[in-house]
Scaffold this motif. Structure first.
Motif, PDB file in Angstrom:
ATOM      1  N   ARG A 249       9.211 -52.411  24.505  1.00  0.00           N
ATOM      2  CA  ARG A 249       9.166 -52.820  25.909  1.00  0.00           C
ATOM      3  C   ARG A 249       7.778 -53.320  26.281  1.00  0.00           C
ATOM      4  NH1 ARG A 249      12.809 -50.326  29.458  1.00  0.00           N
ATOM      5  NH2 ARG A 249      11.778 -51.594  31.059  1.00  0.00           N
ATOM      6  N   SER A 250       7.708 -53.999  27.418  1.00  0.00           N
ATOM      7  CA  SER A 250       6.425 -54.340  28.017  1.00  0.00           C
ATOM      8  C   SER A 250       5.992 -53.179  28.907  1.00  0.00           C
ATOM      9  CB  SER A 250       6.540 -55.617  28.848  1.00  0.00           C
ATOM     10  OG  SER A 250       6.837 -56.722  28.019  1.00  0.00           O
ATOM     11  N   VAL A 251       4.716 -52.822  28.828  1.00  0.00           N
ATOM     12  CA  VAL A 251       4.167 -51.729  29.631  1.00  0.00           C
ATOM     13  C   VAL A 251       3.049 -52.294  30.498  1.00  0.00           C
ATOM     14  CG1 VAL A 251       3.076 -49.458  29.621  1.00  0.00           C
ATOM     15  CG2 VAL A 251       4.682 -50.074  27.787  1.00  0.00           C
ATOM     16  N   LEU A 252       3.276 -52.350  31.801  1.00  0.00           N
ATOM     17  CA  LEU A 252       2.249 -52.786  32.738  1.00  0.00           C
ATOM     18  C   LEU A 252       1.524 -51.546  33.247  1.00  0.00           C
ATOM     19  CD1 LEU A 252       0.705 -54.754  34.495  1.00  0.00           C
ATOM     20  CD2 LEU A 252       2.617 -54.723  36.123  1.00  0.00           C
ATOM     21  N   CYS A 253       0.254 -51.451  32.954  1.00  0.00           N
ATOM     22  CA  CYS A 253      -0.537 -50.276  33.343  1.00  0.00           C
ATOM     23  C   CYS A 253      -1.216 -50.516  34.684  1.00  0.00           C
ATOM     24  CB  CYS A 253      -1.573 -49.955  32.272  1.00  0.00           C
ATOM     25  SG  CYS A 253      -0.848 -49.644  30.644  1.00  0.00           S
ATOM     26  N   VAL A 254      -1.386 -49.457  35.443  1.00  0.00           N
ATOM     27  CA  VAL A 254      -1.927 -49.556  36.790  1.00  0.00           C
ATOM     28  C   VAL A 254      -3.351 -50.104  36.801  1.00  0.00           C
ATOM     29  CG1 VAL A 254      -2.733 -47.154  36.791  1.00  0.00           C
ATOM     30  CG2 VAL A 254      -2.217 -48.288  38.960  1.00  0.00           C
ATOM     31  N   ASN A 255      -4.119 -49.839  35.738  1.00  0.00           N
ATOM     32  CA  ASN A 255      -5.441 -50.449  35.589  1.00  0.00           C
ATOM     33  C   ASN A 255      -5.809 -50.490  34.115  1.00  0.00           C
ATOM     34  OD1 ASN A 255      -6.681 -47.927  34.859  1.00  0.00           O
ATOM     35  ND2 ASN A 255      -6.941 -47.415  37.022  1.00  0.00           N
ATOM     36  N   ASP A 256      -6.904 -51.145  33.814  1.00  0.00           N
ATOM     37  CA  ASP A 256      -7.286 -51.364  32.416  1.00  0.00           C
ATOM     38  C   ASP A 256      -7.680 -50.076  31.711  1.00  0.00           C
ATOM     39  OD1 ASP A 256      -6.825 -54.075  32.659  1.00  0.00           O
ATOM     40  OD2 ASP A 256      -8.898 -54.534  33.194  1.00  0.00           O
ATOM     41  N   ARG A 257      -8.276 -49.134  32.435  1.00  0.00           N
ATOM     42  CA  ARG A 257      -8.677 -47.897  31.781  1.00  0.00           C
ATOM     43  C   ARG A 257      -7.452 -47.105  31.329  1.00  0.00           C
ATOM     44  NH1 ARG A 257     -13.155 -44.680  35.054  1.00  0.00           N
ATOM     45  NH2 ARG A 257     -12.934 -43.400  33.164  1.00  0.00           N
ATOM     46  N   VAL A 258      -6.410 -47.078  32.141  1.00  0.00           N
ATOM     47  CA  VAL A 258      -5.153 -46.450  31.727  1.00  0.00           C
ATOM     48  C   VAL A 258      -4.563 -47.219  30.547  1.00  0.00           C
ATOM     49  CG1 VAL A 258      -2.778 -45.972  32.446  1.00  0.00           C
ATOM     50  CG2 VAL A 258      -4.673 -45.436  33.989  1.00  0.00           C
ATOM     51  N   ALA A 259      -4.666 -48.553  30.583  1.00  0.00           N
ATOM     52  CA  ALA A 259      -4.136 -49.377  29.501  1.00  0.00           C
ATOM     53  C   ALA A 259      -4.871 -49.122  28.184  1.00  0.00           C
ATOM     54  CB  ALA A 259      -4.236 -50.851  29.873  1.00  0.00           C
ATOM     55  N   ILE A 260      -6.164 -48.889  28.236  1.00  0.00           N
ATOM     56  CA  ILE A 260      -6.926 -48.576  27.023  1.00  0.00           C
ATOM     57  C   ILE A 260      -6.394 -47.292  26.392  1.00  0.00           C
ATOM     58  CG2 ILE A 260      -9.207 -47.820  26.207  1.00  0.00           C
ATOM     59  CD1 ILE A 260     -10.408 -49.887  28.174  1.00  0.00           C
ATOM     60  N   GLY A 261      -6.061 -46.302  27.223  1.00  0.00           N
ATOM     61  CA  GLY A 261      -5.437 -45.088  26.707  1.00  0.00           C
ATOM     62  C   GLY A 261      -4.090 -45.359  26.083  1.00  0.00           C
ATOM     63  N   ALA A 262      -3.299 -46.256  26.701  1.00  0.00           N
ATOM     64  CA  ALA A 262      -1.990 -46.616  26.153  1.00  0.00           C
ATOM     65  C   ALA A 262      -2.139 -47.319  24.810  1.00  0.00           C
ATOM     66  CB  ALA A 262      -1.238 -47.503  27.146  1.00  0.00           C
ATOM     67  N   LEU A 263      -3.157 -48.179  24.672  1.00  0.00           N
ATOM     68  CA  LEU A 263      -3.406 -48.851  23.396  1.00  0.00           C
ATOM     69  C   LEU A 263      -3.728 -47.832  22.300  1.00  0.00           C
ATOM     70  CD1 LEU A 263      -5.612 -51.932  24.408  1.00  0.00           C
ATOM     71  CD2 LEU A 263      -3.233 -51.967  23.652  1.00  0.00           C
ATOM     72  N   ARG A 264      -4.481 -46.807  22.655  1.00  0.00           N
ATOM     73  CA  ARG A 264      -4.822 -45.779  21.675  1.00  0.00           C
ATOM     74  C   ARG A 264      -3.567 -45.009  21.238  1.00  0.00           C
ATOM     75  NH1 ARG A 264      -8.827 -42.882  19.372  1.00  0.00           N
ATOM     76  NH2 ARG A 264      -8.617 -40.604  19.239  1.00  0.00           N
ATOM     77  N   ALA A 265      -2.697 -44.725  22.197  1.00  0.00           N
ATOM     78  CA  ALA A 265      -1.448 -44.034  21.856  1.00  0.00           C
ATOM     79  C   ALA A 265      -0.607 -44.891  20.911  1.00  0.00           C
ATOM     80  CB  ALA A 265      -0.664 -43.714  23.124  1.00  0.00           C
ATOM     81  N   ALA A 266      -0.558 -46.201  21.181  1.00  0.00           N
ATOM     82  CA  ALA A 266       0.196 -47.103  20.301  1.00  0.00           C
ATOM     83  C   ALA A 266      -0.373 -47.076  18.890  1.00  0.00           C
ATOM     84  CB  ALA A 266       0.166 -48.520  20.870  1.00  0.00           C
ATOM     85  N   SER A 267      -1.690 -47.093  18.791  1.00  0.00           N
ATOM     86  CA  SER A 267      -2.336 -47.068  17.473  1.00  0.00           C
ATOM     87  C   SER A 267      -2.005 -45.781  16.728  1.00  0.00           C
ATOM     88  CB  SER A 267      -3.848 -47.217  17.643  1.00  0.00           C
ATOM     89  OG  SER A 267      -4.518 -47.141  16.394  1.00  0.00           O
ATOM     90  N   ARG A 268      -1.974 -44.676  17.440  1.00  0.00           N
ATOM     91  CA  ARG A 268      -1.652 -43.382  16.818  1.00  0.00           C
ATOM     92  C   ARG A 268      -0.255 -43.394  16.180  1.00  0.00           C
ATOM     93  NH1 ARG A 268      -4.312 -38.611  17.966  1.00  0.00           N
ATOM     94  NH2 ARG A 268      -6.167 -38.769  19.297  1.00  0.00           N
ATOM     95  N   HIS A 269       0.648 -44.201  16.747  1.00  0.00           N
ATOM     96  CA  HIS A 269       2.026 -44.244  16.254  1.00  0.00           C
ATOM     97  C   HIS A 269       2.279 -45.469  15.375  1.00  0.00           C
ATOM     98  CE1 HIS A 269       3.763 -40.829  18.549  1.00  0.00           C
ATOM     99  NE2 HIS A 269       2.738 -41.076  19.352  1.00  0.00           N
ATOM    100  N   GLY A 270       1.219 -46.148  14.978  1.00  0.00           N
ATOM    101  CA  GLY A 270       1.366 -47.304  14.106  1.00  0.00           C
ATOM    102  C   GLY A 270       1.970 -48.512  14.783  1.00  0.00           C
TER     103      GLY A 270
END
Length: 345
Positions: A249-270
């Motif tokens: 899915r597409s994930v629209l984050c409320v701001n970039d700092r939250v999005a940076i955390g989401a990117l890290r979570a994605a990396s953790r799951h490959g």
């Protein structure tokens, strides 16, 4: 040769042979004294070790030449950019900026406003905490000196001038983009502590419904105290990805700092979000945080026009300080956002 050190304006007046009022005028504006006198003062100052006292040179003036600025965080590069824009605009207008940080604490925010009142600053620019700000303090501030709200406009302060972003336009812009290039986005929100975050969430919902899609908001609950940004985004999406949710899915984050955390979570799951990646996951943010081009993948976002906001806020405040405004309805200036298309979406 060691220069003679002089500490007071009285001593300097004797050493140079120029009256104290003349020296005071010179330090405020060298062009306010005769050219020959200014040249004499400048020659003598080169022989002396002396730094004029900022406040002493302004004691008998109607203006201190100071603009107070309150920001909520010191560790957020967005506010660093905003403060830089404000300071440049203030210097161009002949003012000096004094900054206070509220550290996300209403009591500290109130003390900062009281400090500005005690210093008799000419005006203030305030990035408020939101509806939790001390309304009585700001009512006193408005009675004592001109001030303008910047970036965030709490519902408790409808009668104060405001300069900021048009979050309905900017959030709608990136929501529409994500709907064009992939599945309709979910919205990764944050706990109910931020006025702008709530406005963006409402803008997302309105845009999705207008486009005929079902809005889906996640991440509204506080996970740990003060986990509002990177930690919050990582924790919410880490839990979702572990359940197999939103991986396509597409994930629209409320701001970039939250999005940076989401990117890290994605990396953790490959997972590799992006336009060119397999699987369909896309992650986007809001603000154009200075680190966005350097994340992996680089973050697609929508940029706030920070330079224009800072310049307009100072311009409006200076206009009010100089009496060039009519009391009545507050002036609201909103600036559009601009898409920054990068790798992540």
């Amino acid at each position: 040769m060691k220069k003679q050190k002089i500490d007071t304006m009285k001593e300097l007046s004797v050493a140079i042979g120029v009256s104290r009022p003349t020296l005071s005028r010179y330090f405020q504006d060298p062009q306010s004294v005769r050219r020959s006198t200014a040249a004499r003062i400048q020659r003598e100052l080169e022989k002396i070790e002396y730094v004029p006292n900022f406040f002493a040179t302004r004691m008998n003036r109607k203006t201190t030449g100071l603009i107070g600025v309150i920001i909520p965080y010191l560790n957020d590069l967005f506010f660093t950019k905003l403060l830089q824009a404000i300071e440049i605009a203030a210097m161009d207008a002949g003012f000096t900026v004094i900054m206070q940080c509220s550290h996300f604490d209403p009591d500290i925010e109130a003390r900062a406003a009281q400090t500005f009142m005690s210093m008799s600053v000419d005006g203030a620019l305030v990035v408020p905490l939101g509806n939790q700000s001390d309304l009585k303090t700001y009512e006193r501030l408005q009675e004592r000196l001109p001030f303008v709200l910047v970036d965030s406009r709490p519902t408790t302060m409808p009668n104060v001038d405001f300069v900021g972003s048009d979050h309905w336009q900017s959030t709608g812009l990136i929501t529409e983009y994500l709907c064009r290039v992939g599945p309709p986005p979910i919205f990764l929100a944050m706990p109910r502590v931020n006025f702008n975050a709530m406005e963006r969430e409402h803008a997302y919902i309105e845009c999705m419904e207008r486009l005929g899609h079902e809005p889906e908001v996640v991440g509204t609950e506080l996970i740990e105290d003060f986990w509002y940004f990177e930690e919050h985004g990582e924790a919410v999406m880490n839990a979702a990805f572990a359940r197999g949710q939103y991986i396509d899915r597409s994930v629209l984050c409320v701001n970039d700092r939250v999005a940076i955390g989401a990117l890290r979570a994605a990396s953790r799951h490959g997972l590799v979000p992006g336009r060119g990646a397999k699987g369909g996951l896309r992650i986007a943010g809001h603000d154009d945080y200075p680190l966005c081009p350097f994340t992996a993948p680089s973050l697609t976002t929508v940029a706030q026009n920070v330079d224009a906001i800072g310049k307009a806020a100072v311009s409006r405040l200076v206009q009010k300080m100089r009496g060039g405004f009519a009391p009545g309805q507050p002036e609201i200036q909103l600036f559009d956002g601009a898409l920054k298309l990068r790798e992540s979406a």
